[in-house]
Write an enzyme that holds these catalytic residues in place. Structure first.
Site, PDB file in Angstrom:
ATOM      1  N   ARG A  89       2.840 -35.747  -8.980  1.00 31.07           N
ATOM      2  CA  ARG A  89       2.277 -34.401  -9.000  1.00 31.07           C
ATOM      3  C   ARG A  89       1.000 -34.410  -8.165  1.00 31.07           C
ATOM      4  NH1 ARG A  89       6.526 -33.009 -10.569  1.00 31.07           N
ATOM      5  NH2 ARG A  89       7.073 -31.654 -12.333  1.00 31.07           N
ATOM      6  N   GLU A 110       0.971 -25.595  -4.570  1.00 32.39           N
ATOM      7  CA  GLU A 110       2.286 -25.491  -3.948  1.00 32.39           C
ATOM      8  C   GLU A 110       2.820 -24.077  -4.078  1.00 32.39           C
ATOM      9  OE1 GLU A 110       4.781 -28.489  -5.678  1.00 32.39           O
ATOM     10  OE2 GLU A 110       3.551 -30.147  -4.940  1.00 32.39           O
ATOM     11  N   HIS A 138       7.709 -31.191  -1.563  1.00 32.16           N
ATOM     12  CA  HIS A 138       8.166 -31.420  -2.941  1.00 32.16           C
ATOM     13  C   HIS A 138       9.696 -31.399  -3.012  1.00 32.16           C
ATOM     14  CE1 HIS A 138       6.794 -30.989  -7.384  1.00 32.16           C
ATOM     15  NE2 HIS A 138       7.803 -31.832  -7.274  1.00 32.16           N
TER      16      HIS A 138
END
Length: 320
Positions: free
Chosen positions: A236, A265, A284
């Site tokens: 993360r 994000e 991601h």
């Protein structure tokens, strides 16, 4: 619910139609309802009357959950539940579940790929070749092999253990740290965080984002790393103090970073990490493969069916 299907199940992701069709194919027996966009308003509309909610990368805003008057279960698409308001779920008496370890093989594979790509400067040469520049130096400055590197894993759950297993095939010396101490059944060596930071050629993060792990890598930790070290993060974004990382990479105090996750994000286009030539950035995509889509959807759909039929969910999947 339509045609005897279980649901409605609100999937908080604005997928194109072809992806929706694939997900429906793996979620047999469920009445899926996808969000029209990634806006909070679209999420709120999707959860109206829904018995089940499946948040994905954008999470589940607290106000959206509060407005879900029919929800019986929230099931995170993957493993990380840091974007689900657990306090609100507890207030409402709504259980929260996840799919631990299901995406581990896919993320472990990507982690190894990112290590190799960053060490060998593959994106640089890919871009040059696509641009018609046939540049074949005697050596690639700064490029190194993954083989025989000393790799430290901070976090040693399902993903970290599979990364360690894969690294043994590259003859790497693998160290790991986890808060609960040494693990059984691994050839990797347990080490304290300071040893990993100070001695490893590659430091890779594999832990959930919690209050305790927030900014686990900050200015002090970056300063302990070797000048030729590579930092990898497929966990993360909040595990790293981004401002400290930008400063460290700008002044080349470590060799580089390979990042699949960011503090915010989608990442802002003006984020300096996107402009530094010693950064390998990805959007991601750690769990985004065809194989993992099938495994992941089949898992959470199976848990929803079990919950709906009163069979219960494996305790390992329950968060609250």
């Amino acid at each position: 619910m339509s045609g005897g299907l279980i649901g409605p199940v609100a999937v908080l992701d604005a997928m194109p139609q072809d992806m929706q069709d694939k997900v429906r194919g793996y979620a047999e027996g469920l009445d899926l309802r996808f969000a029209a966009s990634f806006s909070e308003e679209a999420f709120a509309e999707a959860v109206k009357g829904a018995a089940y909610i499946v948040p994905r990368g954008r999470g589940l805003p607290a106000e959206v959950l509060r407005g879900a008057d029919s929800v019986r279960l929230v099931h995170q698409w993957g493993t990380g539940y840091d974007k689900i308001p657990l306090d609100v779920a507890r207030e409402m008496g709504v259980p929260v579940a996840r799919s631990p370890g299901v995406n581990a093989p896919t993320i472990a594979d990507l982690t190894i790929g990112m290590m190799i790509a960053a060490l060998r400067r593959i994106p640089l040469h890919y871009n040059n070749t696509r641009a018609g520049k046939w540049i074949v130096p005697e050596i690639v400055p700064g490029a190194r092999d993954l083989s025989s590197q000393k790799v430290g894993l901070i976090g040693f759950g399902a993903i970290g253990q599979l990364v360690a297993k894969r690294l043994t095939g590259f003859d790497c010396e693998v160290l790991y740290y986890r808060r609960s101490g040494p693990a059984e059944g691994t050839s990797a060596r347990y080490a304290e965080r300071d040893e990993i930071l100070e001695t490893c050629d590659i430091v890779s993060l594999h832990m959930p984002l919690t209050y305790a792990s927030h900014h686990t890598i900050g200015a002090d930790e970056l300063a302990r790393m070797k000048s030729d070290a590579l930092l990898v993060n497929t966990g993360r974004g909040g595990l790293i103090d981004e401002a400290a990382l930008i400063d460290t990479l700008t002044h080349k105090r470590i060799a580089g970073a390979a990042l699949d996750v960011f503090t915010q994000e989608p990442v802002e286009p003006d984020n300096p990490l996107l402009r530094l030539d010693n950064v390998l950035p990805l959007p991601h995509i750690g769990g985004h493969s065809e194989d993992n889509l099938r495994r992941m959807v089949s898992h959470w759909a199976g848990n929803i069916r079990a919950f709906h039929e009163g069979r219960g969910i494996d305790e390992a999947c329950l968060v609250t």
